[in-house]
Write a protein that holds these residues in place. Sequence first.
Motif, short mmCIF file in Angstrom:
data_model
loop_
_atom_site.label_atom_id
_atom_site.label_comp_id
_atom_site.label_asym_id
_atom_site.label_seq_id
_atom_site.Cartn_x
_atom_site.Cartn_y
_atom_site.Cartn_z
N ALA A 28 0.49 -1.28 -0.09
CA ALA A 28 0.39 0.15 -0.21
C ALA A 28 0.93 0.96 0.01
O ALA A 28 0.53 2.37 -0.53
CB ALA A 28 -0.98 0.29 1.21
N SER A 29 1.94 1.30 0.47
CA SER A 29 2.61 2.96 0.61
C SER A 29 3.52 2.20 -0.74
O SER A 29 3.41 3.74 -1.02
CB SER A 29 3.59 2.13 2.08
N ALA A 30 3.86 1.48 -1.24
CA ALA A 30 4.38 1.63 -2.25
C ALA A 30 3.67 1.90 -3.21
O ALA A 30 3.86 3.36 -4.16
CB ALA A 30 5.11 0.10 -2.77
N LYS A 31 2.40 2.07 -3.31
CA LYS A 31 1.16 2.10 -4.48
C LYS A 31 0.70 3.98 -4.04
O LYS A 31 1.10 4.34 -4.84
CB LYS A 31 0.75 1.19 -4.57
N GLU A 32 1.46 3.66 -2.73
CA GLU A 32 0.95 5.81 -2.55
C GLU A 32 2.21 6.22 -3.07
O GLU A 32 1.60 7.23 -3.85
CB GLU A 32 0.76 5.32 -0.86
N LYS A 33 3.52 5.63 -3.05
CA LYS A 33 4.26 6.45 -3.53
C LYS A 33 4.57 6.34 -4.84
O LYS A 33 5.16 8.01 -5.51
CB LYS A 33 5.08 6.40 -3.05
N ALA A 34 3.94 5.93 -5.44
CA ALA A 34 4.35 6.06 -6.86
C ALA A 34 2.81 6.29 -7.07
O ALA A 34 3.59 7.58 -8.80
CB ALA A 34 3.79 4.11 -7.21
N VAL A 35 2.27 6.72 -7.04
CA VAL A 35 0.73 7.35 -7.31
C VAL A 35 1.03 8.93 -7.11
O VAL A 35 0.87 9.94 -8.18
CB VAL A 35 -0.75 7.11 -7.01
N LEU A 36 1.83 9.06 -6.23
CA LEU A 36 2.56 10.73 -5.82
C LEU A 36 2.89 10.83 -7.17
O LEU A 36 3.70 11.90 -7.43
CB LEU A 36 2.74 10.91 -4.16
N GLU A 37 4.15 10.14 -6.88
CA GLU A 37 5.23 10.14 -7.99
C GLU A 37 4.85 10.55 -9.24
O GLU A 37 5.05 11.01 -10.45
CB GLU A 37 6.41 9.09 -7.88
N ALA A 38 4.20 9.31 -9.65
CA ALA A 38 3.18 10.25 -11.21
C ALA A 38 2.39 11.29 -11.42
O ALA A 38 2.75 11.48 -11.96
CB ALA A 38 2.43 8.59 -11.53
N GLN A 39 1.61 11.56 -10.40
CA GLN A 39 1.37 12.54 -10.29
C GLN A 39 1.96 13.74 -11.08
O GLN A 39 2.07 15.38 -11.34
CB GLN A 39 0.08 13.32 -8.92
N ARG A 40 3.67 13.84 -9.84
CA ARG A 40 4.52 14.70 -10.14
C ARG A 40 4.87 15.16 -11.34
O ARG A 40 5.21 16.63 -11.44
CB ARG A 40 5.19 14.78 -8.78
N ILE A 41 4.92 13.92 -11.83
CA ILE A 41 5.52 13.89 -13.18
C ILE A 41 4.49 14.22 -14.39
O ILE A 41 4.77 15.22 -15.10
CB ILE A 41 5.97 12.58 -13.60
#
Length: 128
Positions: free
Chosen positions: A60-73
């Motif tokens: 869940a933490s990895a997914k959350e980080k991935a979503v945040l990184e994708a949004q930042r990109i």
Amino acid sequence: MIKAIDERRAKIAEGLDAAARGNKSLEAAKIAAMTFEKEGRAKAHDILTDAEKRAQAIEASAKEKAVLEAQRIINAAKADAAQEIVRAKEILRDQVSGLVVAGAEQILRREINAQNHSDLLAQFKAQL
């Protein structure tokens, strides 16, 4: 002979007592082994459950980080695109204003008549 029989009886009784104690010890050992096995299985189950919970939390933490990184990109890409649009508009404005000034110069250099004016406007339209 009676003494030998009594001794033999005593030894047999001792052997039977020892066998009974051995059986009791064996039963106690079986019960202890079963208890130990149950406790081991329970601990193993708890360890597996905890491991699954940790794995789910990490996922869940990895997914959350991935979503945040994708949004930042995505946001950075949108900002870059907006800046490129602004630059392109500025370049286009500069080019159009240069063409307008050049056209105005040519019109002013020629004698003013409707035919020349119309021809120049047609040329400018073609350039734009």
